[in-house]
Design a protein around this motif. Structure first.
Motif, PDB file in Angstrom:
ATOM      1  N   GLN A 110     -35.481  14.726 -26.508  1.00 24.17           N
ATOM      2  CA  GLN A 110     -35.281  14.718 -25.256  1.00 24.17           C
ATOM      3  C   GLN A 110     -35.994  15.828 -24.190  1.00 24.17           C
ATOM      4  N   ARG A 111     -35.736  17.049 -24.678  1.00 26.38           N
ATOM      5  CA  ARG A 111     -36.035  18.338 -24.141  1.00 26.38           C
ATOM      6  C   ARG A 111     -37.563  18.253 -24.207  1.00 26.38           C
ATOM      7  N   LEU A 112     -38.297  17.835 -25.294  1.00 29.47           N
ATOM      8  CA  LEU A 112     -39.454  18.010 -25.452  1.00 29.47           C
ATOM      9  C   LEU A 112     -40.189  16.927 -24.245  1.00 29.47           C
ATOM     10  N   ALA A 113     -39.712  15.768 -24.207  1.00 31.99           N
ATOM     11  CA  ALA A 113     -40.048  14.708 -23.142  1.00 31.99           C
ATOM     12  C   ALA A 113     -39.999  15.219 -21.713  1.00 31.99           C
ATOM     13  N   ARG A 114     -39.253  16.167 -21.620  1.00 30.77           N
ATOM     14  CA  ARG A 114     -39.249  16.839 -20.173  1.00 30.77           C
ATOM     15  C   ARG A 114     -40.292  17.902 -20.248  1.00 30.77           C
ATOM     16  N   LEU A 115     -41.092  18.315 -21.185  1.00 30.94           N
ATOM     17  CA  LEU A 115     -41.904  19.486 -21.221  1.00 30.94           C
ATOM     18  C   LEU A 115     -43.432  18.882 -21.336  1.00 30.94           C
ATOM     19  N   VAL A 116     -43.429  17.990 -22.123  1.00 27.28           N
ATOM     20  CA  VAL A 116     -45.150  17.598 -22.343  1.00 27.28           C
ATOM     21  C   VAL A 116     -44.856  15.916 -22.717  1.00 27.28           C
ATOM     22  N   ASP A 117     -46.247  15.132 -22.587  1.00 28.10           N
ATOM     23  CA  ASP A 117     -46.183  14.127 -22.917  1.00 28.10           C
ATOM     24  C   ASP A 117     -46.694  13.457 -24.202  1.00 28.10           C
ATOM     25  N   ILE A 177     -47.847  14.093 -32.914  1.00 28.38           N
ATOM     26  CA  ILE A 177     -46.775  13.341 -32.902  1.00 28.38           C
ATOM     27  C   ILE A 177     -45.511  14.378 -33.164  1.00 28.38           C
ATOM     28  N   LEU A 178     -44.486  14.440 -32.045  1.00 27.45           N
ATOM     29  CA  LEU A 178     -43.335  15.431 -32.208  1.00 27.45           C
ATOM     30  C   LEU A 178     -41.935  14.510 -32.991  1.00 27.45           C
ATOM     31  N   GLN A 179     -41.412  15.322 -33.816  1.00 24.99           N
ATOM     32  CA  GLN A 179     -40.350  14.649 -34.295  1.00 24.99           C
ATOM     33  C   GLN A 179     -39.292  15.721 -34.614  1.00 24.99           C
ATOM     34  N   SER A 180     -37.922  15.162 -34.772  1.00 27.76           N
ATOM     35  CA  SER A 180     -36.848  15.893 -34.858  1.00 27.76           C
ATOM     36  C   SER A 180     -35.601  15.114 -35.344  1.00 27.76           C
ATOM     37  N   PHE A 181     -34.672  15.715 -36.181  1.00 27.53           N
ATOM     38  CA  PHE A 181     -33.611  14.892 -36.460  1.00 27.53           C
ATOM     39  C   PHE A 181     -32.663  15.021 -35.386  1.00 27.53           C
ATOM     40  N   GLU A 182     -32.785  15.822 -34.443  1.00 28.98           N
ATOM     41  CA  GLU A 182     -31.794  16.099 -33.159  1.00 28.98           C
ATOM     42  C   GLU A 182     -32.361  15.135 -31.944  1.00 28.98           C
ATOM     43  N   PRO A 183     -31.943  14.217 -31.551  1.00 29.36           N
ATOM     44  CA  PRO A 183     -32.580  13.349 -30.430  1.00 29.36           C
ATOM     45  C   PRO A 183     -32.439  14.290 -29.169  1.00 29.36           C
ATOM     46  N   GLY A 184     -31.547  15.213 -29.042  1.00 29.51           N
ATOM     47  CA  GLY A 184     -31.715  16.127 -27.821  1.00 29.51           C
ATOM     48  C   GLY A 184     -32.858  17.097 -27.743  1.00 29.51           C
ATOM     49  N   SER A 185     -33.374  17.426 -28.958  1.00 30.17           N
ATOM     50  CA  SER A 185     -34.631  18.000 -28.979  1.00 30.17           C
ATOM     51  C   SER A 185     -35.762  17.362 -28.419  1.00 30.17           C
ATOM     52  N   LEU A 206     -33.386  31.671 -29.765  1.00 30.95           N
ATOM     53  CA  LEU A 206     -34.892  31.416 -30.161  1.00 30.95           C
ATOM     54  C   LEU A 206     -35.140  29.860 -30.191  1.00 30.95           C
ATOM     55  N   GLY A 207     -34.946  29.423 -28.858  1.00 29.04           N
ATOM     56  CA  GLY A 207     -35.203  27.880 -28.697  1.00 29.04           C
ATOM     57  C   GLY A 207     -36.600  27.467 -28.965  1.00 29.04           C
ATOM     58  N   LEU A 208     -36.758  26.512 -29.816  1.00 25.27           N
ATOM     59  CA  LEU A 208     -38.108  25.980 -30.225  1.00 25.27           C
ATOM     60  C   LEU A 208     -39.125  25.376 -29.204  1.00 25.27           C
ATOM     61  N   GLU A 209     -38.511  24.422 -28.341  1.00 27.18           N
ATOM     62  CA  GLU A 209     -38.930  23.489 -27.453  1.00 27.18           C
ATOM     63  C   GLU A 209     -40.296  24.236 -26.663  1.00 27.18           C
ATOM     64  N   GLU A 210     -39.679  25.206 -25.986  1.00 28.55           N
ATOM     65  CA  GLU A 210     -40.333  25.884 -25.009  1.00 28.55           C
ATOM     66  C   GLU A 210     -41.679  26.486 -25.339  1.00 28.55           C
ATOM     67  N   PRO A 211     -41.390  27.429 -26.530  1.00 27.59           N
ATOM     68  CA  PRO A 211     -42.657  28.042 -27.094  1.00 27.59           C
ATOM     69  C   PRO A 211     -43.837  27.046 -27.788  1.00 27.59           C
ATOM     70  N   LEU A 212     -43.150  25.998 -28.221  1.00 29.41           N
ATOM     71  CA  LEU A 212     -43.915  24.802 -29.034  1.00 29.41           C
ATOM     72  C   LEU A 212     -44.605  24.045 -27.644  1.00 29.41           C
ATOM     73  N   ALA A 213     -44.120  23.938 -26.715  1.00 31.79           N
ATOM     74  CA  ALA A 213     -44.775  23.304 -25.398  1.00 31.79           C
ATOM     75  C   ALA A 213     -45.841  24.030 -25.014  1.00 31.79           C
ATOM     76  N   ARG A 214     -45.676  25.321 -24.774  1.00 30.49           N
ATOM     77  CA  ARG A 214     -46.714  26.305 -24.389  1.00 30.49           C
ATOM     78  C   ARG A 214     -48.002  25.852 -25.149  1.00 30.49           C
ATOM     79  N   LEU A 215     -47.658  26.261 -26.435  1.00 31.50           N
ATOM     80  CA  LEU A 215     -48.783  26.053 -27.338  1.00 31.50           C
ATOM     81  C   LEU A 215     -49.386  24.739 -27.489  1.00 31.50           C
TER      82      LEU A 215
END
Length: 387
Positions: free
Chosen positions: A241-248, A231-239, A208-217
């Protein structure tokens, strides 16, 4: 960011403090209008980070000091009170919809325990190393979740908010995006949102990854650009970084206590702690994929053993030197949540000298702050900018 503080309930009024505070400060117009005269402009036009007033007032889970958190009622009130940004935390349903809850454990924020048809879904799970027993969003379809009603999370501290128990359902993030677009058209300027991915490593392990459905919305609603009012935020830097590859869309890394480690670091074996990330090298690394940090207030001004504020750290200066904005969390009006220097009286749920606390934090040079009481924060920001 969940605190569990209980005590004797204190009585409050919704806006009386704001009205009295405006008169005491000698301000004209509303608190929101006064704060908008601060550095940075009003945020009208394109949604650039540079457009945000400083200090930026961020409605933490909406106006959660006055309404049950993460409801459309809480979001609407935050906006009506003048918050510059309204926050959402996202968790998934069993069928992959993103909904707004601070935690996927909905035991304390909905009436799920009153639904006998869901009694068998009560279970114990370990999430990010912490064991919890209750009901969890990932065990419900969206249709099932929509049969529940939202309730106040900390009724012992905020008994007045229980008046609104049962009034709203759990909103989907798509509903919030539609609400923000509608309110933006009505107001003639964009409604800023601050969106957190909760427990992203845990949910990815469930498929149930969050980043891909969030980016689609974000792409569907035109909030995927560098100038988007979100503004996107997370306590996990990897999340992030993943979002940075999906949206600006602009991005912020949240930071808790100095000895803690982001959960994706724990899972991957990365030994760095938050104390490492707030050093110059860590901040430089964050600045390579994010535009800001959201530290706990204790990373800005630590407290001593008695809970009183000490000297500010160099974090604000160090982060600004690397082009990062700072939006620390969370300031609340009640004594229970204030540094000991600013508590007044013995009732833990009565309001303390929150204006003094705001002044102390604003003086460090932070760019904004998360608050459960946006009206109070706006008065404090107007006072700060009027000096």
């Amino acid at each position: 960011m969940t605190e569990r503080v209980t005590g004797t309930p204190g009585r409050r009024t919704l806006l009386g403090a704001a009205v009295l505070g405006t008169a005491a400060l000698g301000l004209t117009g509303t608190a929101a209008q006064a704060a908008e005269r601060g550095r940075g402009g009003s945020g009208s036009g394109h949604g650039s980070l540079r457009d945000l007033p400083v200090p930026t007032v961020i409605g933490h889970r909406g106006a959660s000091g006055y309404r049950p958190e993460h409801t459309l009622g809480s979001y609407q009130l935050a906006l009506d009170l003048g918050a510059h940004i309204v926050e959402q935390d996202l968790v998934p349903t069993k069928d992959g919809h993103l909904v707004c809850r601070h935690e996927n454990d909905i035991t304390g924020t909905t009436d799920v325990a009153d639904h006998p048809e869901f009694a068998s879904r009560r279970t114990t799970k370990t999430i990010d190393g912490v064991s919890s027993t209750g009901w969890f969003t990932e065990d419900f379809t969206l249709a099932e979740l929509k049969t529940l009603r939202a309730t106040e999370r900390i009724p012992g501290n905020r008994p007045d908010n229980t008046l609104y128990d049962g009034r709203w359902t759990v909103p989907t993030f798509e509903e919030v995006l539609r609400w923000a677009d509608k309110e933006g058209r009505k107001r003639g300027k964009p409604v800023w949102l601050y969106v957190e991915t909760k427990h992203p490593t845990y949910f990815r392990s469930l498929g149930l990854g969050l980043e891909e459905p969030l980016a689609r919305l974000l792409r569907r609603y035109g909030r995927d650009r560098r100038t988007s009012p979100l503004i996107l935020q997370s306590f996990e830097p990897g999340s992030i970084q993943r979002l940075a590859r999906l949206v600006d869309t602009p991005r912020v890394v949240l930071l808790s206590g100095p000895t803690s480690r982001p959960w994706d670091f724990v899972e991957s074996g990365d030994p760095r702690t938050v104390a490492d990330l707030i050093k110059p090298a860590g901040l430089k690394w964050i600045a390579s994929y994010a535009q800001g940090i959201g530290p706990t207030l204790d990373l800005i001004i630590p407290k001593d053993a008695s809970g009183r504020l000490t000297r500010p750290t160099t974090l604000v200066k160090d982060a600004h030197a690397r082009g990062l904005r700072l939006h620390p969390y969370t300031l609340r009006n009640e004594n229970s949540f204030l540094p000991a220097d600013f508590r007044r009286g013995t009732d833990p749920n009565a309001y303390g000298d929150v204006f003094g606390a705001y002044a102390a934090y604003f003086a460090t040079g932070i760019d904004g702050i998360f608050t459960d009481h946006p009206d109070t924060a706006l008065l404090a920001a107007a006072d700060f900018n009027g000096r």
